[in-house]
Design a protein around this motif. Structure first.
Motif, PDB file in Angstrom:
ATOM      1  N   PHE A 109       1.295   3.257 -11.322  1.00 38.44           N
ATOM      2  CA  PHE A 109       1.459   4.212 -10.264  1.00 38.44           C
ATOM      3  C   PHE A 109       2.941   3.725  -9.494  1.00 38.44           C
ATOM      4  O   PHE A 109       3.705   4.823  -9.090  1.00 38.44           O
ATOM      5  CB  PHE A 109       0.293   4.382  -9.294  1.00 38.44           C
ATOM      6  CG  PHE A 109       0.478   5.260  -8.220  1.00 38.44           C
ATOM      7  CD1 PHE A 109       0.470   6.791  -8.659  1.00 38.44           C
ATOM      8  CD2 PHE A 109       0.896   5.087  -7.021  1.00 38.44           C
ATOM      9  CE1 PHE A 109       0.449   7.599  -7.832  1.00 38.44           C
ATOM     10  CE2 PHE A 109       0.959   6.293  -6.086  1.00 38.44           C
ATOM     11  CZ  PHE A 109       0.885   7.363  -6.366  1.00 38.44           C
TER      12      PHE A 109
ATOM     13  N   TYR B 141       0.673   4.392  -2.572  1.00 40.22           N
ATOM     14  CA  TYR B 141      -0.671   5.108  -2.578  1.00 40.22           C
ATOM     15  C   TYR B 141      -0.912   5.621  -1.048  1.00 40.22           C
ATOM     16  O   TYR B 141      -1.622   6.633  -1.119  1.00 40.22           O
ATOM     17  CB  TYR B 141      -1.739   3.838  -2.811  1.00 40.22           C
ATOM     18  CG  TYR B 141      -1.305   3.123  -3.862  1.00 40.22           C
ATOM     19  CD1 TYR B 141      -1.416   3.509  -5.149  1.00 40.22           C
ATOM     20  CD2 TYR B 141      -1.041   1.794  -3.591  1.00 40.22           C
ATOM     21  CE1 TYR B 141      -0.898   2.280  -6.159  1.00 40.22           C
ATOM     22  CE2 TYR B 141      -0.570   0.701  -4.500  1.00 40.22           C
ATOM     23  CZ  TYR B 141      -0.587   1.214  -5.855  1.00 40.22           C
ATOM     24  OH  TYR B 141       0.131   0.405  -6.708  1.00 40.22           O
ATOM     25  N   GLN B 142      -0.047   5.406  -0.154  1.00 37.81           N
ATOM     26  CA  GLN B 142      -0.369   5.957   1.295  1.00 37.81           C
ATOM     27  C   GLN B 142       0.744   6.703   1.615  1.00 37.81           C
ATOM     28  O   GLN B 142       0.742   6.966   2.980  1.00 37.81           O
ATOM     29  CB  GLN B 142      -0.765   4.788   2.186  1.00 37.81           C
ATOM     30  CG  GLN B 142      -2.332   4.101   1.693  1.00 37.81           C
ATOM     31  CD  GLN B 142      -3.231   5.036   1.580  1.00 37.81           C
ATOM     32  OE1 GLN B 142      -3.493   6.074   2.463  1.00 37.81           O
ATOM     33  NE2 GLN B 142      -4.382   4.954   0.912  1.00 37.81           N
TER      34      GLN B 142
ATOM     35  N   GLY C 114      -2.179  -0.151 -11.050  1.00 32.20           N
ATOM     36  CA  GLY C 114      -0.943  -0.469  -9.787  1.00 32.20           C
ATOM     37  C   GLY C 114       0.285  -0.466 -10.426  1.00 32.20           C
ATOM     38  O   GLY C 114       1.098   0.189  -9.625  1.00 32.20           O
TER      39      GLY C 114
ATOM     40  N   ALA D 230       0.842  -1.363   0.047  1.00 31.97           N
ATOM     41  CA  ALA D 230       0.088   0.133   0.035  1.00 31.97           C
ATOM     42  C   ALA D 230       0.940   1.410   0.052  1.00 31.97           C
ATOM     43  O   ALA D 230       0.167   2.294  -0.062  1.00 31.97           O
ATOM     44  CB  ALA D 230      -1.048  -0.052   1.257  1.00 31.97           C
TER      45      ALA D 230
END
Length: 340
Positions: free
Chosen positions: A275, A236-237, A272, A233
């Protein structure tokens, strides 16, 4: 096209045949599929494995059918937890079976297969001794670190700092892969669908952030951490890591250290993959298929859909693995071992 698959799993039968001799947990039994059932503890098998994990000739033949030359880097994946489930010296002996088998296939398939080591992390001195033998004697190119030490999530425990220091000193990459030990209760049900969808994403993210927040990444700027599954994650975080990570009192924003890590293209989702490339930068992404968990045909199709330039494709598919993982030719391996 010449490709290096940096996330490839071959597991030696010799390791599981040895486990079949055990009566206590962890243990294994042969199954009707031509593979093994593995129990980490009493109850349902932890893994039910078919022959696709163990038959290297078939695996390489699959790669040969892709229409490209595909070389592979063997990493352990979730099974790396096993060596920290055992008492330290038993784990060391078990690791020697794995590491010697990996060294054997490197010798038998020069410049086609590179392989990484396993270590028992329950004892730091034993872990370092096992690491040194794997790299300096067997000529392996990296080391696998599970997302937890058995059921202990503290892969950043203070006692393990000398181990990470030694990895940095040797210049070997750490393959950080989740192992399914610490989130199964929270994600139980649905025939494993919830855990397989999210458990490994969460675990690799938490494990990587422990290396960041503990200051290990700050104190060892030469440490190479290669995360599985596009970094979980974290791409994205990362903003949340910076916003809420001030309590760790790092001299730089946490995302600075995340971006120093490397990751693969193992995300069954083109956006995914895309990114991850944009977040980490093209020089920090290595192609991987997670074979046999995922098929390289699908991985390559999604990768092609990103629309990268030919130069950037070559970096991710081949050049970065050679550079980041320090993949040596057979001649270079022999010279490196002789120099130790």
């Amino acid at each position: 096209m010449h490709i290096i698959d940096s996330h490839f799993h071959w597991w030696p039968r010799a390791v599981f045949e040895d486990l079949c001799k055990r009566r206590d947990y962890p243990r294994a039994e042969r199954n009707a599929r031509g593979g093994y059932n593995y129990w980490r503890k009493e109850g349902e098998p932890w893994f039910v494995l078919g022959p696709e994990w163990f038959d290297l000739d078939s695996q390489l033949a699959h790669m040969d059918g892709l229409g490209h030359r595909v070389d592979v880097v063997c990493s352990t994946g979730p099974f790396s937890l096993h060596y920290s489930d055992l008492p330290a010296h038993e784990g060391m002996d078990a690791a020697e079976i794995w590491n010697s088998e990996m060294a054997r296939v490197q010798r038998e398939h020069p410049d086609r297969i590179w392989a990484s080591a396993v270590v028992p992390l329950v004892d730091t001195e034993v872990a370092i001794a096992t690491l040194d033998r794997a790299i300096q004697h067997h000529g392996l190119m990296g080391v696998n670190v599970p997302g937890s030490v058995g059921n202990d999530p503290r892969i950043d425990a203070e006692r393990l700092e000398p181990f990470y220091a030694r990895c940095a000193e040797l210049g070997v990459p750490i393959f950080l892969h989740p192992t399914d030990a610490i989130f199964p209760d929270m994600l139980e049900g649905y025939n494993g669908a919830l855990h397989l969808s999210l458990g490994r994403v969460i675990e690799v993210s938490v494990a990587a952030m422990r290396l960041v927040y503990s200051g290990i990444m700050e104190r060892y700027p030469d440490l190479k951490v290669f995360m599985s599954h596009t970094g979980g994650a974290l791409p994205y975080q990362a903003g949340r890591m910076d916003k809420n990570g001030k309590g760790a009192k790092l001299p730089q924003p946490p995302s600075t250290y995340i971006k120093r890590m490397y990751t693969d293209t193992v995300s069954p989702h083109m956006l995914g993959m895309k990114f991850a490339v944009e977040f980490y930068g093209v020089d920090h992404i290595l192609y991987g298929s997670d074979y046999p968990c995922w098929m390289p045909e699908h991985a390559l199709q999604l990768f092609d859909e990103i629309g990268l330039s030919e130069a950037d494709q070559r970096k991710i598919l081949y050049d970065n693995a050679r550079r980041v993982l320090n993949l040596k030719t057979p001649e270079e391996r022999a010279l490196a071992i002789a120099a130790e």
